[in-house]
Design a protein around this motif. Structure first.
Motif, short mmCIF file in Angstrom:
data_model
loop_
_atom_site.label_atom_id
_atom_site.label_comp_id
_atom_site.label_asym_id
_atom_site.label_seq_id
_atom_site.Cartn_x
_atom_site.Cartn_y
_atom_site.Cartn_z
N ARG A 30 0.98 -1.26 -0.10
CA ARG A 30 0.04 0.06 -0.03
C ARG A 30 1.14 1.03 0.06
O ARG A 30 0.60 2.43 -0.75
CB ARG A 30 -0.78 0.15 1.15
CG ARG A 30 -1.73 -1.14 1.57
CD ARG A 30 -2.58 -1.46 0.24
NE ARG A 30 -3.72 -0.46 0.05
CZ ARG A 30 -4.10 0.07 -1.28
NH1 ARG A 30 -3.99 -0.81 -2.26
NH2 ARG A 30 -5.15 1.06 -1.07
N GLU A 82 2.38 1.84 -3.52
CA GLU A 82 1.36 2.35 -4.30
C GLU A 82 1.20 4.03 -4.17
O GLU A 82 1.19 4.55 -5.11
CB GLU A 82 0.09 1.40 -4.14
CG GLU A 82 0.19 0.19 -4.66
CD GLU A 82 -1.10 -0.66 -4.10
OE1 GLU A 82 -2.12 0.03 -3.70
OE2 GLU A 82 -1.16 -1.77 -4.59
N LEU A 83 1.22 4.22 -2.99
CA LEU A 83 0.88 5.61 -2.69
C LEU A 83 2.10 6.44 -2.83
O LEU A 83 1.96 7.68 -3.38
CB LEU A 83 0.60 6.08 -1.10
CG LEU A 83 -0.77 5.39 -0.63
CD1 LEU A 83 -0.97 5.33 0.71
CD2 LEU A 83 -1.65 6.54 -1.17
N GLY A 122 -4.12 5.66 -6.37
CA GLY A 122 -5.37 5.66 -5.51
C GLY A 122 -6.19 6.55 -5.98
O GLY A 122 -6.09 7.46 -6.81
N HIS A 123 -7.44 6.18 -5.52
CA HIS A 123 -8.70 6.85 -5.96
C HIS A 123 -9.49 7.39 -4.96
O HIS A 123 -10.58 6.76 -4.39
CB HIS A 123 -9.53 6.04 -7.06
CG HIS A 123 -8.64 5.58 -8.08
ND1 HIS A 123 -8.11 6.30 -8.87
CD2 HIS A 123 -8.29 4.29 -8.25
CE1 HIS A 123 -7.44 5.39 -9.84
NE2 HIS A 123 -7.28 4.20 -9.29
N THR A 124 -9.06 8.37 -4.11
CA THR A 124 -9.62 8.60 -2.81
C THR A 124 -9.11 10.27 -2.32
O THR A 124 -8.12 10.45 -2.64
CB THR A 124 -9.17 7.57 -1.49
OG1 THR A 124 -9.70 8.27 -0.69
CG2 THR A 124 -7.74 7.49 -1.46
N ARG A 175 -8.25 10.93 0.47
CA ARG A 175 -7.27 10.47 1.44
C ARG A 175 -5.80 10.51 0.87
O ARG A 175 -4.67 10.50 1.56
CB ARG A 175 -7.52 9.35 2.43
CG ARG A 175 -8.82 9.59 3.35
CD ARG A 175 -8.43 10.42 4.53
NE ARG A 175 -9.61 10.54 5.32
CZ ARG A 175 -9.91 10.05 6.41
NH1 ARG A 175 -9.10 9.05 6.89
NH2 ARG A 175 -10.89 10.43 7.12
N LYS A 176 -5.89 9.99 -0.43
CA LYS A 176 -4.77 9.93 -1.00
C LYS A 176 -3.70 10.92 -1.25
O LYS A 176 -2.76 10.80 -0.98
CB LYS A 176 -4.95 9.35 -2.65
CG LYS A 176 -3.79 9.07 -3.64
CD LYS A 176 -4.02 8.93 -4.94
CE LYS A 176 -4.05 10.37 -5.54
NZ LYS A 176 -3.91 10.51 -6.98
N GLU A 177 -4.45 12.06 -1.35
CA GLU A 177 -3.77 13.43 -1.57
C GLU A 177 -3.00 13.53 -0.15
O GLU A 177 -1.79 14.15 0.12
CB GLU A 177 -4.51 14.62 -1.79
CG GLU A 177 -5.12 14.46 -3.06
CD GLU A 177 -4.25 14.07 -4.30
OE1 GLU A 177 -2.95 14.77 -4.40
OE2 GLU A 177 -4.39 13.18 -4.97
N VAL A 204 0.09 10.58 0.17
CA VAL A 204 1.11 10.63 -1.09
C VAL A 204 2.59 11.34 -0.45
O VAL A 204 3.60 10.57 -0.66
CB VAL A 204 0.51 11.22 -2.23
CG1 VAL A 204 1.67 11.34 -3.32
CG2 VAL A 204 -0.39 10.20 -2.95
N GLU A 229 -10.27 0.70 0.98
CA GLU A 229 -9.61 1.18 -0.35
C GLU A 229 -9.95 2.73 -0.14
O GLU A 229 -8.89 3.60 -0.86
CB GLU A 229 -10.33 0.48 -1.46
CG GLU A 229 -9.79 -0.73 -1.66
CD GLU A 229 -8.48 -1.10 -1.90
OE1 GLU A 229 -7.79 -0.17 -2.71
OE2 GLU A 229 -7.86 -2.05 -1.48
N GLY A 239 -6.00 4.25 -0.59
CA GLY A 239 -5.33 4.66 -1.97
C GLY A 239 -5.94 4.12 -3.10
O GLY A 239 -5.69 4.21 -4.33
#
Length: 122
Positions: free
Chosen positions: A64, A67-68, A73-75, A77-79, A82, A115, A119
């Protein structure tokens, strides 16, 4: 030959323990110094709606974070995650993952970090 195999099987984990302990200690120091505890709790237990990471498998956490680190990621929280992930080297990802996986316990229900928080899909 059989005795040697048994000795290796018994002694190898004992010899590897100090290395794992060192990895976990480095991971704990990094986790605390980066301020991860602010959202995920001192031991990774999760705070408010931020996910529990303690006790999750190290390989899962590594995947995870990597990936970050790539910005995947599609969320919303991703921002938030990252920049932290990008600041970590692969060795540091191993350290933090070792710390979190050894911290606390895990139950079936909480094995996956949702998810939408960690991310999304590749």
């Amino acid at each position: 030959m059989r005795v040697e195999a048994v000795l290796i099987a018994v002694l190898f984990p004992l010899l590897a323990y100090p290395a794992q302990e060192s990895l976990r200690s480095a991971g704990e120091r990094l986790y605390m110094s980066m301020g991860c505890y602010g959202c995920h709790g001192v031991s990774g237990e999760g705070v408010n709606d931020f996910p529990k990471l303690a006790g999750k498998p190290a390989d899962y956490l590594k995947e995870r974070l990597k990936e970050l680190k790539k910005g995947v990621g599609h969320t919303s929280r991703k921002e938030m995650m990252v920049p932290y992930a990008k600041a970590l080297s692969d060795e540091q990802i191993d350290e933090v993952s070792a710390y979190l996986s050894s911290s606390g316990s895990s139950d079936e229900e909480s094995m996956e970090v949702p998810e939408e928080i960690m991310g999304g899909d590749l």
